[in-house]
Design an enzyme around this catalytic site. Structure first.
Site, PDB file in Angstrom:
ATOM      1  N   ILE A   1       0.497  10.500  89.422  1.00  0.00           N
ATOM      2  CA  ILE A   1       1.674   9.728  89.817  1.00  0.00           C
ATOM      3  C   ILE A   1       2.753   9.774  88.732  1.00  0.00           C
ATOM      4  CG2 ILE A   1       2.536   7.421  90.323  1.00  0.00           C
ATOM      5  CD1 ILE A   1      -0.085   6.832  91.697  1.00  0.00           C
ATOM      6  N   TYR A   2       2.333   9.638  87.469  1.00  0.00           N
ATOM      7  CA  TYR A   2       3.309   9.609  86.386  1.00  0.00           C
ATOM      8  C   TYR A   2       3.694  11.012  85.923  1.00  0.00           C
ATOM      9  CZ  TYR A   2       2.352   4.596  85.898  1.00  0.00           C
ATOM     10  OH  TYR A   2       2.240   3.257  86.128  1.00  0.00           O
ATOM     11  N   GLY A   3       3.120  12.016  86.515  1.00  0.00           N
ATOM     12  CA  GLY A   3       3.529  13.374  86.216  1.00  0.00           C
ATOM     13  C   GLY A   3       3.278  13.796  84.780  1.00  0.00           C
TER      14      GLY A   3
ATOM     15  N   HIS B   1      -0.464  -3.420  81.855  1.00  0.00           N
ATOM     16  CA  HIS B   1      -0.255  -2.533  82.992  1.00  0.00           C
ATOM     17  C   HIS B   1      -1.113  -2.962  84.177  1.00  0.00           C
ATOM     18  CE1 HIS B   1      -0.348   1.234  85.332  1.00  0.00           C
ATOM     19  NE2 HIS B   1       0.816   1.500  84.741  1.00  0.00           N
TER      20      HIS B   1
ATOM     21  N   PHE C   1      -3.317   7.602  87.595  1.00  0.00           N
ATOM     22  CA  PHE C   1      -1.914   7.249  87.380  1.00  0.00           C
ATOM     23  C   PHE C   1      -1.274   8.169  86.341  1.00  0.00           C
ATOM     24  CE2 PHE C   1      -2.361   3.800  90.071  1.00  0.00           C
ATOM     25  CZ  PHE C   1      -1.218   3.020  90.111  1.00  0.00           C
TER      26      PHE C   1
END
Length: 451
Positions: free
Chosen positions: A373-375, A386, A369
């Protein structure tokens, strides 16, 4: 017949190796009994910050609710005449009058930073009058609203604007979007499950509150995590000792174990060295013993005390994180540290990893993640609430807190960016800044109860 309290005893050490509480019953550090733990919880719940400067800007400019909402000027409402900061002393006095429930209660209102902020603590009897932890926030919010109305002699038609400047878009959105209030906790609706209130706190906030002292940050996180599993109903039966031992050793440096590992491996060691030394300590301390030696020479071990083994394992995992992230002065390696420490530990001992597989799975998903996904986001933006990290209770998130505390500013979102003012204020509170000392003092105060 005496109550069957746990018989384990532990000495608590500071992050400098000083004995804070020597040979105290393990029960004395439990959140169920320790007065320091209750003070930490109460302080986090009752301490609310109000950004008066922000509220005044919102009222005068019409930028209310959130960044996307702008209400054009309406001269007939004369909202640009509302002077919040100029009347901050009157507003503070009125807020105190509204919240106070008795002449001698513990209501507290402080003006900070030249009138730009108010720190408000409603009285304990008011904050805990209901059954929800948001009672403190809701009462402070409405007290500030009413104080602004009273002091500014507000036109009744402007009440919704004042409400939006302070409370945000609530109740249109339950998350208080655009609020000028600052609180360590989050609205109930944002909690992943029952009992997640104290897990729903940015790791950046925790690091900032402890002034980035690595083991103090881990301790505060460990305490909040342990209180949370009590709330979830998971700290019962065999799990009570299990989680308590993990909190004592990993979170509060029980018997100076974490520092011993760091002293041995910190300067020139790697994660593999931490694994080797942790196994050596478990053997020497009688936590595990050899079960079988294969023809190749590989040794398989078995646990002598499973709860204590998990506590040692969690301490080693924290030390591995500090060694690895500390060598880079970067927090991003926390997931890798957790994963590979546990992977190597399983290979070394043939015993389950921390959390019996949960730590490795959580670390793998967290890394995916955070880094894809979160770059390139930051570990400090995670919390125990979370969707990924919620599975690793008590032993997992303290590693994140330590990694962020030891980070040298490499995160995309640093504590200085997300948590500067929260850290400035909360770090002035001794029991929040130094939870290791607070729990040790509480343990000394009540230890005779369990002896």
């Amino acid at each position: 017949m005496p109550y069957p309290y746990l018989k384990d005893r532990v000495s608590l050490y500071s992050d400098r190796g000083e004995v804070l509480a020597e040979d105290v019953p393990i029960e004395a550090i439990s959140p169920l009994h320790n007065p320091g733990a209750q003070q930490v919880k109460d302080t986090l719940c009752r301490t609310i910050l109000w950004n008066a400067e922000e509220a005044e800007y919102k009222i005068k400019s019409g930028h209310l609710g959130d960044e996307y909402i702008h209400i054009p000027r309406t001269p007939w409402l004369a909202m640009e005449d509302y002077e919040i900061m100029a009347n901050i002393e009157k507003i503070a006095k009125r807020v105190e009058e509204l919240l106070r429930t008795a002449p001698d209660d513990d209501t507290e209102v402080q003006i900070l930073r030249g009138g730009r902020y108010l720190l408000v603590r409603p009285p304990t009897r008011l904050a805990w009058c209901g059954i929800e932890y948001q009672t403190a926030l809701t009462n402070v919010a409405y007290a500030i609203e009413q104080a602004c109305v009273d002091v500014c002699d507000a036109d009744w038609r402007t009440y919704p604007y004042i409400h939006a400047a302070i409370y945000g878009r609530f109740p249109q959105t339950p998350e208080y979007d655009g609020s000028s209030l600052r609180w360590m906790l989050k609205p109930v609706i944002e909690d992943e499950n029952p009992g997640y209130a104290l897990r729903n706190m940015l790791i950046n906030h925790i690091a900032a509150c402890t002034r980035s002292r690595t083991l103090e940050a881990a301790a505060l996180c460990s305490l909040l995590e342990t209180i949370s599993v009590v709330e979830m109903g998971e700290m019962l039966g065999p799990w009570y000792r299990h989680y308590l031992m993990t909190m004592a050793y990993q979170g509060f440096n029980g018997n100076d174990l974490v520092r011993d590992i760091l002293k041995e491996c910190g300067q020139n060691g790697t994660m593999a060295d931490v694994v080797a030394y942790t196994v050596e300590r478990m053997i020497d301390d009688g936590v595990i013993k050899e079960k079988k030696t294969f023809p190749s020479g590989y040794k398989m071990y078995e646990s002598v005390d499973e709860d204590l083994r998990h506590a040692y394992l969690s301490s080693g995992m924290l030390a591995a994180t500090i060694v690895n992230c500390g060598s880079a002065r970067a927090a991003q390696g926390v997931m890798t540290s957790i994963y590979y420490f546990n992977d190597q530990m399983e290979m070394e001992t043939a015993l389950p990893c921390t959390g019996y597989g949960v730590s490795m799975g959580t670390a793998l998903a967290s890394g995916f993640f955070s880094h894809t996904i979160y770059g390139g986001s930051a570990p400090g933006l995670y919390s125990g609430n979370h969707v990924i990290t919620k599975t690793g209770k008590v032993y997992y998130m303290p590693c994140y807190a330590a990694a962020v505390a030891i980070d040298a500013g490499t995160q995309t979102w640093t504590p200085e960016m997300t948590s500067e003012f929260v850290g400035d204020v909360y770090s002035e509170i001794d029991i929040i800044r130094e939870p290791m000392e607070a729990i040790a003092e509480g343990a000394l105060e009540i230890k005779s109860k369990f002896e």
